[in-house]
Write an enzyme that holds these catalytic residues in place. Structure first.
Site: not given
Ligand code: ZN
Length: 238
Positions: A34-35, A104, A120, A131, A149, A151, A189-190
């Site tokens: 990202f950076r 991630i 993260h 739910c 979902c 639901c 990492t910086s």
């Molecule tokens: Zn649900």
């Protein structure tokens, strides 16, 4: 002695290593940072990534959030690199006790690391906001529009968005692992962005190693500083 040989010597001497990794660990698998200069910031979207990946944006513009999220963060087809694999080997040998990561993309788990502390969160775990039913990564990435979902609730990735707090339990485990290890390897990492920089302060051990392409604010206190690509270093280690 070459830098990688110095690192090898430290690893050979260590009994309790913790690896703290940033975006640079993933960029060598083709994941964008990202950076970084050529990261997502320079791409043309109506908002910067830190806005689009904020909780406010998620709540107010879920459709645009998921458009961006699915476009940019899908880990399908991305494979672990030499750094991920070396860390698995160190863990199997009993030397590496934890991988603490800000990424991630699930690449450490995909490589086979067991004790991975996901500061993260991860795109691989998603829950219905209504739910609580759990869904996998591709349930979200392959969905049309806003993932729903059965639901009817929105399926939200277990990714810590901007404005959201980190998980206390994960942070506690990371701090404990770092404060107990004899060697801390900080890589890719910086250390500019809070709270990444905070974690180094908990280190009480013997060997602090920093591997990053550019300088970091902790270079002065590290025993070994290597300004190089991670792949270049980890591919040479035994
Ligand atoms: Zn649900």
């Amino acid at each position: 002695m070459e830098n990688y040989e110095k690192l090898q010597k430290i690893i050979d001497e260590s009994k309790n290593i913790v690896f703290f990794g940033g975006a640079g660990v993933s960029t060598e698998s083709g994941i964008k940072d990202f950076r970084s200069v050529d990261g997502l910031y320079n791409e043309k979207y109506d908002y910067p990534p830190e806005v689009m990946l904020s909780r406010t944006f998620f709540d107010n513009h879920p459709e645009e959030f998921f458009k961006f999220y699915k476009d940019k963060l899908n880990p399908e087809g991305v494979e672990p690199n030499v750094t991920h694999k070396y860390l698995v080997k160190l863990e199997d040998e009993g030397k590496l006790k934890a991988v603490v990561t800000q990424n991630i993309d699930g690449l450490h788990e995909k490589a086979g690391s067991k004790n991975v502390l996901l500061l993260h969160g991860t795109t691989y775990i998603n829950h219905c906001m209504n739910c609580g039913k759990e869904y996998g990564a591709q349930d979200v990435f392959n969905s049309k529009g806003i993932p729903r979902c059965s639901c009817g609730g929105i399926i939200k990735p277990d990714v810590v968005l901007y404005e959201e707090p980190l998980n206390d339990i994960t942070v506690g485990k990371a701090v404990k692992a770092i404060s107990e290890c004899d060697t801390l390897i900080v890589a890719g990492t910086s250390l500019v962005v809070y709270p990444a920089a905070m974690y180094v302060r908990y280190f009480n051990g013997k060997h602090l190693v920093i591997i990053n392409r550019s300088e970091t604010q902790y270079d002065d206190i590290a025993e070994l500083v290597i300004h190089d690509s991670l792949g270049n270093i980890f591919s040479k280690l035994k």
